[in-house]
Design a protein around this motif. Structure first.
Motif, PDB file in Angstrom:
ATOM      1  N   GLN A  55       0.861  -1.174   0.000  1.00 36.56           N
ATOM      2  CA  GLN A  55       0.000   0.000   0.000  1.00 36.56           C
ATOM      3  C   GLN A  55       0.897   1.224   0.000  1.00 36.56           C
ATOM      4  N   THR A  88       5.407   3.780   1.861  1.00 35.71           N
ATOM      5  CA  THR A  88       4.787   2.510   1.464  1.00 35.71           C
ATOM      6  C   THR A  88       4.940   1.464   2.552  1.00 35.71           C
ATOM      7  N   GLN A  89       3.937   0.624   2.638  1.00 37.66           N
ATOM      8  CA  GLN A  89       3.935  -0.465   3.606  1.00 37.66           C
ATOM      9  C   GLN A  89       3.584  -1.754   2.878  1.00 37.66           C
ATOM     10  N   MET A  90       4.432  -2.737   3.037  1.00 40.98           N
ATOM     11  CA  MET A  90       4.085  -4.044   2.489  1.00 40.98           C
ATOM     12  C   MET A  90       3.038  -4.672   3.407  1.00 40.98           C
ATOM     13  N   TYR A 101      -4.501  -3.315  -3.650  1.00 38.40           N
ATOM     14  CA  TYR A 101      -3.072  -3.159  -3.405  1.00 38.40           C
ATOM     15  C   TYR A 101      -2.273  -3.250  -4.703  1.00 38.40           C
TER      16      TYR A 101
END
Lengths: 248, 248
Positions: free
Chosen positions: A72, A79-81, A101
């Motif tokens: 995201q 950003t974040q996995m 996503y």
DNA sequence: CGCAGTTTTGAGGAACTTCAAGTATAGTGG
DNA sequence: CCACTATACTTGAAGTTCCTCAAAACTGCG
């Protein structure tokens, strides 16, 4: 680019490496035949984007080989996995138009795909598929919640140790090697991708990996090849209880 | 303590406030009758633990009214909330013995329960239940991933704003009020519970709430009663895009 | 009233990020 | 075959955010 070409059934389902772990795991022979009729394969190169967040997604599928990530991104670029897709993991959501996503192949990836509509129709007639999908989704939910603890409450060193232990464990189960004593594996992620997984900066990731190496928790050959001499030591560093919960 | 007594059907499913949102949402009248035969109600007082992590769980159920939390705890006491259970949310996992989390009632809670075995058997014969459960689980997975972004990449102020906007939104949909203009709601969580949700300390939560109040993003009456004069302002503070994704 | 639990506020410190070089490694083209 | 470039990674120094510890204020209740 040798990209994204649709390949019709390069192998039979019965010989498929993920036959007994993917969404089709519970299917009987006749059910499998119906799935086989509508399946097709797609190949993605390392670095290639499978689907962008918000884009219309007209297929669902399973990772057959390789590794992909779910991420995201905020407007300002943070950003974040939110998911790490390994072989047998499912991509896409029945009953939803767009992808929530970004899905990116981090290594070369082969996916077994189904157009969404036919898959949804088949799912309605085939409880074994829906049952398995529910089971897999519940497992993913557990994994996501485990990860919330890592993100919310662990410090940088524990985060790295947690990630390493998860990769080591999944790699071991995938390759059917025992999860005790010394473990050897390759990191499928760059430092930056690890940072995005852990909610850290890549510099902090690098520093903590160096620290774990200095302290003998891991050995490194090159940047990616990792040896864990004592897995229980790694688990301790991760802050998990010694036994460790099972991962599917 | 007026605790945990089993009450047989204090009301009919057809009049149930969560009839069309819970795991039974898709059931036809005849399916509902079979569910009704095996259901029973349980009451929990504010602060009471519904189930401890690791304990055997011989039932599943839906929150009918009140709020409960799902939390994980590390050996040294660090805790992370991994789920917030509002009316219609499902508790428990078919096909698993023990609970993976602590479940605690934060307000008085009424739950509609089913013993696990009969429920699992009924689920096998009733696709509508399994379908709805899959749908709800996928929604929960999305929420968990949304939360991973909050935990991993947002700062303290954004975290608080995110939590407030989620509570405001869910409260609004639950009570069928419009999600625009001024919003008023009660915080169902203590500062400590908010901290556990957000991966912060309770002091930081308190400071950031004070800051949001000082800056006019929210107004407070007492410690728990919140007014949001401009919801889009709150969304901005949360770092989300102006429109905001939908929550089921 | 006074106690217990919750919340607020302050001061100082630790952990992680940011900014900035500098090092390794693999692929490319002369 | 080797310089050249791009990318990934490491390391250092300074700065910021959040945490920890401590104390005081508020709230509800016996």
């Amino acid at each position: 680019m040798l990209q994204d070409e649709k390949v019709k059934s390069p192998h039979e389902c019965e010989e498929c490496p993920i036959r007994h772990r993917a969404v089709c795991a519970r299917c009987e022979t006749d059910e499998l035949e119906r799935l086989e009729e509508i399946k097709y394969y797609r190949n993605f190169e390392a670095g290639q984007t499978v689907i962008w967040s918000g884009d219309k997604m007209d297929f669902v599928g399973s990772v057959v080989s390789g590794i992909a990530t779910l991420t995201q991104t905020m407007e300002d670029g943070r950003t974040q996995m939110v998911g790490l897709l390994l072989p047998s993991d499912f991509v896409g959501r029945p009953g939803r138009e767009g992808s929530a996503y970004d899905v990116v192949a981090t290594t070369d990836v082969v996916m077994c795909c189904f157009r969404k509509k036919p898959f949804e129709q088949l799912m309605e007639r085939t409880p074994h598929i829906a049952q398995r999908l529910l089971e897999m989704t519940l497992d993913e939910l557990d994994a996501a919640r485990e990860w919330m603890l890592v993100l919310g409450r662990k410090n940088a060193r524990e985060k790295i140790a947690s990630l390493l232990s998860i990769i080591a464990r999944r790699d071991a189960t995938l390759n059917l090697r025992p999860t005790e004593g010394a473990l050897v594996f390759d990191l499928p992620l760059t430092r930056e991708a690890m940072a995005d997984y852990l909610g850290l900066t890549l510099e902090t990731v690098s520093r903590q990996i160096s620290a774990l190496k200095r302290d003998g928790v891991i050995h490194l050959e090159g940047k990616r090849h990792v040896t864990v001499p004592d897995f229980s030591r790694l688990m301790e560093e991760a802050g998990d209880d010694s036994d460790g919960g099972m991962f599917a």
